[in-house]
Design a protein around this motif. Sequence first.
Motif, PDB file in Angstrom:
ATOM      1  N   ASN A 234      -6.817   7.940  -5.129  1.00 44.47           N
ATOM      2  CA  ASN A 234      -5.526   7.890  -4.437  1.00 44.47           C
ATOM      3  C   ASN A 234      -5.249   9.217  -3.724  1.00 44.47           C
ATOM      4  OD1 ASN A 234      -3.867   5.275  -5.431  1.00 44.47           O
ATOM      5  ND2 ASN A 234      -5.202   5.998  -7.072  1.00 44.47           N
ATOM      6  N   ASP A 235      -6.027   9.486  -2.692  1.00 43.91           N
ATOM      7  CA  ASP A 235      -5.932  10.787  -2.024  1.00 43.91           C
ATOM      8  C   ASP A 235      -5.381  10.695  -0.608  1.00 43.91           C
ATOM      9  OD1 ASP A 235      -7.987   9.515  -0.743  1.00 43.91           O
ATOM     10  OD2 ASP A 235      -9.480  11.093  -1.048  1.00 43.91           O
ATOM     11  N   ASP A 236      -4.904   9.511  -0.209  1.00 46.54           N
ATOM     12  CA  ASP A 236      -4.403   9.253   1.147  1.00 46.54           C
ATOM     13  C   ASP A 236      -5.497   9.321   2.205  1.00 46.54           C
ATOM     14  OD1 ASP A 236      -1.810   8.375   1.006  1.00 46.54           O
ATOM     15  OD2 ASP A 236      -0.927  10.379   1.028  1.00 46.54           O
ATOM     16  N   LYS A 237      -6.736   9.415   1.767  1.00 46.29           N
ATOM     17  CA  LYS A 237      -7.876   9.354   2.681  1.00 46.29           C
ATOM     18  C   LYS A 237      -8.745   8.151   2.312  1.00 46.29           C
ATOM     19  CE  LYS A 237      -7.948  14.363   3.393  1.00 46.29           C
ATOM     20  NZ  LYS A 237      -8.720  15.619   3.182  1.00 46.29           N
ATOM     21  N   PHE A 238      -9.266   8.170   1.091  1.00 47.45           N
ATOM     22  CA  PHE A 238     -10.028   7.020   0.622  1.00 47.45           C
ATOM     23  C   PHE A 238      -9.104   5.823   0.409  1.00 47.45           C
ATOM     24  CE2 PHE A 238     -12.224   4.334  -2.407  1.00 47.45           C
ATOM     25  CZ  PHE A 238     -13.547   4.380  -1.968  1.00 47.45           C
ATOM     26  N   MET A 239      -7.960   6.080  -0.209  1.00 52.50           N
ATOM     27  CA  MET A 239      -7.006   5.013  -0.536  1.00 52.50           C
ATOM     28  C   MET A 239      -5.583   5.554  -0.378  1.00 52.50           C
ATOM     29  SD  MET A 239      -7.205   2.527  -3.854  1.00 52.50           S
ATOM     30  CE  MET A 239      -6.739   3.695  -5.127  1.00 52.50           C
ATOM     31  N   PRO A 240      -4.660   4.783   0.204  1.00 49.93           N
ATOM     32  CA  PRO A 240      -3.295   5.268   0.400  1.00 49.93           C
ATOM     33  C   PRO A 240      -2.511   5.355  -0.905  1.00 49.93           C
ATOM     34  CG  PRO A 240      -3.473   2.980   1.075  1.00 49.93           C
ATOM     35  CD  PRO A 240      -4.867   3.430   0.767  1.00 49.93           C
ATOM     36  N   LYS A 241      -1.824   6.467  -1.109  1.00 48.24           N
ATOM     37  CA  LYS A 241      -0.984   6.638  -2.302  1.00 48.24           C
ATOM     38  C   LYS A 241       0.195   5.672  -2.303  1.00 48.24           C
ATOM     39  CE  LYS A 241      -1.777  11.597  -3.152  1.00 48.24           C
ATOM     40  NZ  LYS A 241      -1.103  12.910  -3.306  1.00 48.24           N
ATOM     41  N   SER A 242       0.605   5.230  -1.115  1.00 48.48           N
ATOM     42  CA  SER A 242       1.818   4.411  -0.989  1.00 48.48           C
ATOM     43  C   SER A 242       1.724   3.119  -1.783  1.00 48.48           C
ATOM     44  CB  SER A 242       2.090   4.105   0.481  1.00 48.48           C
ATOM     45  OG  SER A 242       0.970   3.447   1.068  1.00 48.48           O
ATOM     46  N   VAL A 243       0.517   2.617  -2.006  1.00 49.35           N
ATOM     47  CA  VAL A 243       0.377   1.365  -2.750  1.00 49.35           C
ATOM     48  C   VAL A 243       0.773   1.567  -4.201  1.00 49.35           C
ATOM     49  CG1 VAL A 243      -1.245  -0.385  -3.572  1.00 49.35           C
ATOM     50  CG2 VAL A 243      -1.382   0.435  -1.207  1.00 49.35           C
ATOM     51  N   MET A 244       0.240   2.599  -4.828  1.00 49.61           N
ATOM     52  CA  MET A 244       0.530   2.852  -6.237  1.00 49.61           C
ATOM     53  C   MET A 244       1.941   3.401  -6.455  1.00 49.61           C
ATOM     54  SD  MET A 244      -2.030   1.890  -7.989  1.00 49.61           S
ATOM     55  CE  MET A 244      -3.548   1.160  -7.378  1.00 49.61           C
ATOM     56  N   LEU A 245       2.389   4.229  -5.540  1.00 50.17           N
ATOM     57  CA  LEU A 245       3.652   4.937  -5.774  1.00 50.17           C
ATOM     58  C   LEU A 245       4.866   4.250  -5.160  1.00 50.17           C
ATOM     59  CD1 LEU A 245       2.473   8.629  -5.248  1.00 50.17           C
ATOM     60  CD2 LEU A 245       2.573   7.297  -7.372  1.00 50.17           C
ATOM     61  N   SER A 246       4.679   3.514  -4.080  1.00 55.05           N
ATOM     62  CA  SER A 246       5.835   2.941  -3.370  1.00 55.05           C
ATOM     63  C   SER A 246       5.824   1.426  -3.309  1.00 55.05           C
ATOM     64  CB  SER A 246       5.896   3.498  -1.945  1.00 55.05           C
ATOM     65  OG  SER A 246       5.923   4.914  -1.959  1.00 55.05           O
ATOM     66  N   GLY A 247       4.795   0.809  -3.868  1.00 50.29           N
ATOM     67  CA  GLY A 247       4.764  -0.644  -3.907  1.00 50.29           C
ATOM     68  C   GLY A 247       4.343  -1.315  -2.622  1.00 50.29           C
ATOM     69  N   GLU A 248       3.705  -0.577  -1.680  1.00 52.27           N
ATOM     70  CA  GLU A 248       3.211  -1.205  -0.465  1.00 52.27           C
ATOM     71  C   GLU A 248       2.177  -2.260  -0.842  1.00 52.27           C
ATOM     72  OE1 GLU A 248       1.481  -0.012   3.963  1.00 52.27           O
ATOM     73  OE2 GLU A 248       1.748   1.539   2.447  1.00 52.27           O
ATOM     74  N   ASP A 249       2.180  -3.373  -0.136  1.00 50.77           N
ATOM     75  CA  ASP A 249       1.317  -4.503  -0.473  1.00 50.77           C
ATOM     76  C   ASP A 249      -0.113  -4.241   0.005  1.00 50.77           C
ATOM     77  OD1 ASP A 249       0.201  -6.932  -1.089  1.00 50.77           O
ATOM     78  OD2 ASP A 249       1.185  -8.018   0.539  1.00 50.77           O
TER      79      ASP A 249
END
Length: 423
Positions: A234-249
């Motif tokens: 969850n580094d905002d490069k490989f995978m967006p943090k917003s999914v885990m932290l903000s509930g983005e689908d």
Amino acid sequence: MKKIVQMAMVLTTIGLLGACGNAKASNNNEKGSSNQLTFMVSADTNAKKKAFEWMAEEYEKQSGTKIKLEILSGSDIETKLKSALLSNKQPDLARVSSVSTNYTGYALDLTDIYNKYDFYNGTKYTYDDAIIGISAGVSVTGFYVNKTLWDEAGVSYPKTPEEVWTWQEFTEKANEVVEKTDADYAMAMKSSENNVKCLAYSYNGKSRFSEDGKTANFASADFQDAYQFFVDLNDDKFMPKSVMLSGEDPASLFKTGRVASLFSGSGQLIDFEQTIENFEYAAVYTPKGETRATMQGGDYVVGFKNTGNETETKKFIEWMYHNEVQSEFCSLYGSLPAIEGVSVDYGKLADHMKVFQNELDETSPMPAQDLSLFQDLTEPRDSDADIEFDNLKRAINGDVTVEEAREQMQSELASTTDYKVEK
């Protein structure tokens, strides 16, 4: 074993209501009216609705008993079911995504039904030595790739069980896809405690409990590397943090065509088949570390006491697991059968479902056994709080280190149970 204070309060309320209620009181349908059962269902897609509608119609044809469906979203059913139980107007049965303190004291014991069939591991929910929930069908955690992007990049992915990649191989190849295409991210991952548990199981191959089930290990150093790997993704490069932290689908991100892979579950398949038009996708085998692993979703069927229809309710639930019923239901619903040996015609989804069935078949009983122990420790509960997942999200946000997150898990686990917790 100690229970969370909130649980004790709810169960006390349930006990008082149970003592006051009687089988002749008014209900959504007339109590004691065995020619009609009220079935409250959590179903958030048209496919799931159609599957339960077919089941209701078929049962009425075969038995003469009408199944009155009340279909709600997952968020609405908890509120409505809790209110119905507290006012002694409970349905005869319900399909819920998880079991909570709101209705454990009202639930029928389904042990005799469970013992009649060869259920897969992880398909039952046990509370106070009674099986109070059984999976209608089985959904599992699983992987997808944007086949168009991977083919464009000239990067291979596993097409047979013998080619299953390691987590390290997967991350290297997914990064290569991003480098060679216009993809924004290498992966999106469903914000789910089951997906995190699946990753940890596969990464280190260890149980969260001692062999005798009396000591909890999941906050121990054995899980440091797996947790650190998850947080680093969850580094905002490989995978967006917003999914885990903000509930983005994450499924919506994947459907944009700009994400190389998705770690979600088999339940996405019918939606993908109906909505993805601008690229090809494929279900693929989940990466492994020490072992292969998948985790099953909730999707429990629960029957209720004090309706006057308990006998007919159990007859209907037992009927749900006949081979021919499971076969048609799972075909419509897009799930794997809860019963071993059931053949299902998935049509165009067959190749994808074959991957998920293999994942389930190759997973050891350990994840399901651990989940059962974990439920005994911390569930049923009123909230979706998860000791493990919630603290890892704090590490993703940078509030604590992974080691500090583990220490907090250990503290919270010890404070809510009488389990010995290993450091």
